[in-house]
Design a protein around this motif. Structure first.
Motif, PDB file in Angstrom:
ATOM      1  N   THR A 150      38.093  45.317  42.303  1.00  0.00           N
ATOM      2  CA  THR A 150      37.478  44.579  41.201  1.00  0.00           C
ATOM      3  C   THR A 150      36.154  44.018  41.688  1.00  0.00           C
ATOM      4  OG1 THR A 150      39.679  43.953  40.453  1.00  0.00           O
ATOM      5  CG2 THR A 150      37.824  42.778  39.468  1.00  0.00           C
TER       6      THR A 150
ATOM      7  N   GLU B 154      46.530  49.410  32.733  1.00  0.00           N
ATOM      8  CA  GLU B 154      46.855  49.710  34.123  1.00  0.00           C
ATOM      9  C   GLU B 154      48.343  49.977  34.340  1.00  0.00           C
ATOM     10  OE1 GLU B 154      46.540  46.175  36.759  1.00  0.00           O
ATOM     11  OE2 GLU B 154      45.396  45.262  35.143  1.00  0.00           O
TER      12      GLU B 154
ATOM     13  N   ASP C 166      37.315  46.132  36.766  1.00  0.00           N
ATOM     14  CA  ASP C 166      38.600  46.251  37.485  1.00  0.00           C
ATOM     15  C   ASP C 166      39.110  47.678  37.293  1.00  0.00           C
ATOM     16  OD1 ASP C 166      41.091  45.664  38.611  1.00  0.00           O
ATOM     17  OD2 ASP C 166      41.713  44.297  37.000  1.00  0.00           O
TER      18      ASP C 166
ATOM     19  N   ASP D  61      43.092  49.541  44.390  1.00  0.00           N
ATOM     20  CA  ASP D  61      42.672  48.777  43.210  1.00  0.00           C
ATOM     21  C   ASP D  61      41.542  47.841  43.622  1.00  0.00           C
ATOM     22  OD1 ASP D  61      42.450  47.123  40.966  1.00  0.00           O
ATOM     23  OD2 ASP D  61      44.622  46.958  40.687  1.00  0.00           O
TER      24      ASP D  61
ATOM     25  N   GLU E 104      44.103  52.424  36.627  1.00  0.00           N
ATOM     26  CA  GLU E 104      43.566  51.313  35.827  1.00  0.00           C
ATOM     27  C   GLU E 104      42.141  51.597  35.405  1.00  0.00           C
ATOM     28  OE1 GLU E 104      43.224  47.528  37.920  1.00  0.00           O
ATOM     29  OE2 GLU E 104      43.075  46.450  36.014  1.00  0.00           O
TER      30      GLU E 104
HETATM   31 CO    CO Z   1      43.028  46.019  39.244  1.00  0.00          CO
END
Ligand code: CO
Ligand code: MF3
Ligand code: CO
Length: 237
Positions: free
Chosen positions: A88, A193, A97, A86, A224
């Motif tokens: 961002t 997400e 993100d 993940d 996500e």
């Molecule tokens: Co994220």
């Protein structure tokens, strides 16, 4: 703005494309973190997770029964692991993100199915997005698909509004009832997400204060996207 979120989103997504090139047995989650840090920096952006509320790394790496917020470390990936990365990116004051699942070598049929159902649930929710639908409609789409397939929706974490702040209102729950909650307006930007477990939905946080795991140690998956709402649909950033 959609324009600035588009730029941040494409840097974040580009980092995940690079991650896919290095995933194999023997790679450490710290190496994934380093790649994300460098790719995002090389594109003139910041990694928003780094030092966010004391988080020590540039991305989250959540392996197997880790639901989210796994901290990159010297941990070595092995054949059969599944993981979420993940990232961002913060560029020109706006955030993008996004996260994806990766398979390390050959993984079990069950793990593949979990990953597929999780991705499908996110995309089913994205398909209904447009001005005037309700927040509950999003959660309903995800929950219905996931539970029909014998998996469960994590309730302890949710999607979020995003923009000049990393996390803002509204909360985007990944479960819910049709026709309930706030109505969407064109121009809103938020994340979807879903975290989906092969077993039960309950989670707990490890002693590091970040790593969320399934209580029953079952596998968990997540995807996500950051999306922007329009009159008749949405844009995926
Ligand atoms: Co994220
Ligand atoms: N990227 C995560 C999200 O989807 C948040 C990570 S916060 C961190 O909202 F501090 F754990 F990095
Ligand atoms: Co998010």
């Amino acid at each position: 703005s959609f324009e600035k979120t588009r730029v941040a989103g494409s840097i974040a997504s580009g980092a995940l494309d690079e991650v896919s090139k290095i995933i194999k047995p023997g790679v450490s989650t710290d190496e994934i973190d380093k790649l994300c840090y460098e790719y995002i920096g090389d594109h003139g952006a910041y990694s928003a997770p780094l030092f966010y509320r004391g988080f020590p790394k540039s991305c989250c790496t959540s392996v197997n029964h880790v639901v989210c917020h796994g901290i990159p470390s010297s941990k070595i990936l092995k054949e059969g692991d599944i993981l979420n990365v993940d990232v961002t990116a913060l560029k020109n004051g706006w955030h993008g993100d996004t996260s994806r699942m990766y398979e390390v070598g050959k993984v079990s049929v069950k793990a593949k199915k979990l990953i597929e159902i999780t991705y499908q649930s996110m995309m089913k929710a994205i398909k209904i997005l447009k001005e005037d639908i309700c927040l509950g409609d999003i959660g309903f789409e995800i929950q219905e698909h996931v539970e029909k397939n014998g998996c469960s929706v994590v309730q302890d974490f949710c999607g979020h509004g995003i923009g000049e702040s990393f996390h803002k209102e509204p909360n985007i729950l990944h479960y819910g009832k049709k026709g309930t909650g706030e109505k969407l307006k064109a121009g809103m930007i938020f994340t979807i997400e879903p975290m989906i477990n092969l077993g039960k939905f309950e989670t707990k946080i490890l002693n590091d204060g970040w790593t969320a795991v399934t209580k029953d140690k079952s596998l968990s998956a997540q995807f996500e996207h950051t999306v922007g709402i329009t009159k008749d649909g949405c844009e995926i950033f």
